[in-house]
Write an enzyme that holds these catalytic residues in place. Structure first.
Site, PDB file in Angstrom:
ATOM      1  N   HIS A 291      45.702  90.670  64.291  1.00 22.47           N
ATOM      2  CA  HIS A 291      46.878  89.855  63.960  1.00 22.47           C
ATOM      3  C   HIS A 291      46.794  89.632  62.457  1.00 22.47           C
ATOM      4  O   HIS A 291      45.715  89.327  61.934  1.00 22.47           O
ATOM      5  CB  HIS A 291      46.852  88.504  64.680  1.00 22.47           C
ATOM      6  CG  HIS A 291      47.838  87.525  64.114  1.00 22.47           C
ATOM      7  ND1 HIS A 291      49.194  87.629  64.346  1.00 22.47           N
ATOM      8  CD2 HIS A 291      47.673  86.456  63.294  1.00 22.47           C
ATOM      9  CE1 HIS A 291      49.813  86.644  63.701  1.00 22.47           C
ATOM     10  NE2 HIS A 291      48.910  85.924  63.063  1.00 22.47           N
TER      11      HIS A 291
ATOM     12  N   CYS B 168      53.447  91.433  64.397  1.00 25.54           N
ATOM     13  CA  CYS B 168      52.999  90.704  63.204  1.00 25.54           C
ATOM     14  C   CYS B 168      52.584  91.660  62.088  1.00 25.54           C
ATOM     15  O   CYS B 168      52.803  91.387  60.907  1.00 25.54           O
ATOM     16  CB  CYS B 168      51.841  89.771  63.554  1.00 25.54           C
ATOM     17  SG  CYS B 168      50.413  90.620  64.268  1.00 25.54           S
TER      18      CYS B 168
END
Length: 168
Positions: A38, A108
């Site tokens: 992430h 993301c």
């Protein structure tokens, strides 16, 4: 003529697996993965990221993910905070609406890569952006795809960008 002010741009990298990908990927996928990444962009004293809730921000390291596992210096930008926030608002109304989120194709890391290029002209490291194709290139990844496609990730602890706090 006064030289332009430069603002540092950092990429925060988090391993969502907390080390499990490193240990289990050879068994499950038949190849080594170092993490399930992430990412977010830190600029103008805030951390900006994209998830199933759209574009969000928080103080650096302020999500429940805690401090990043690593920080990559992406470079510097002359883009002011005001222009950057207008850009993010535009992205949040077009390419990066919450409903556009997809774990493999629009996530993301896609957001961080887009924003890094806007701010600095540089992409984020390919070991991050190549992760979905690495997973999907395996039989186990293909078998899990229907389940994984339904997963929506939104790290808790941020405020939506472009909307008043508390509205979603």
């Amino acid at each position: 003529m006064e030289p332009p002010h430069l603002y540092p741009v950092m990429l925060y990298v988090y391993d969502l697996s907390k080390g499990l990908a490193r240990r289990l990927s050879p068994i499950m996928l038949g190849k080594q993965l170092e993490g399930i990444w992430h990412t977010s962009i830190v600029v103008h004293r805030d951390e900006f990221f994209f998830g199933s809730g759209g574009i969000s921000s928080c103080p650096p390291g302020g999500t429940l993910l805690g401090p990043p596992d690593s920080v990559v210096d992406v470079g510097s930008t002359e883009v002011t905070e005001e222009i950057f926030l207008e850009y993010l608002s535009s992205l949040g109304e077009s390419l990066f609406r919450g409903e556009a989120y997809n774990l493999f194709e629009h996530n993301c890391n896609t957001f961080s890569n887009e924003v890094a290029q806007f701010l600095t002209g540089r992409k984020i490291p390919s070991y991050i952006t190549d992760l979905p194709s690495e997973v999907l290139s395996t039989p186990f990844g293909q078998a899990l795809r229907p389940l994984l496609d339904s997963i929506q990730i939104q790290p808790p602890g941020g405020n939506n960008v472009g909307r008043p706090t508390g509205q979603s």
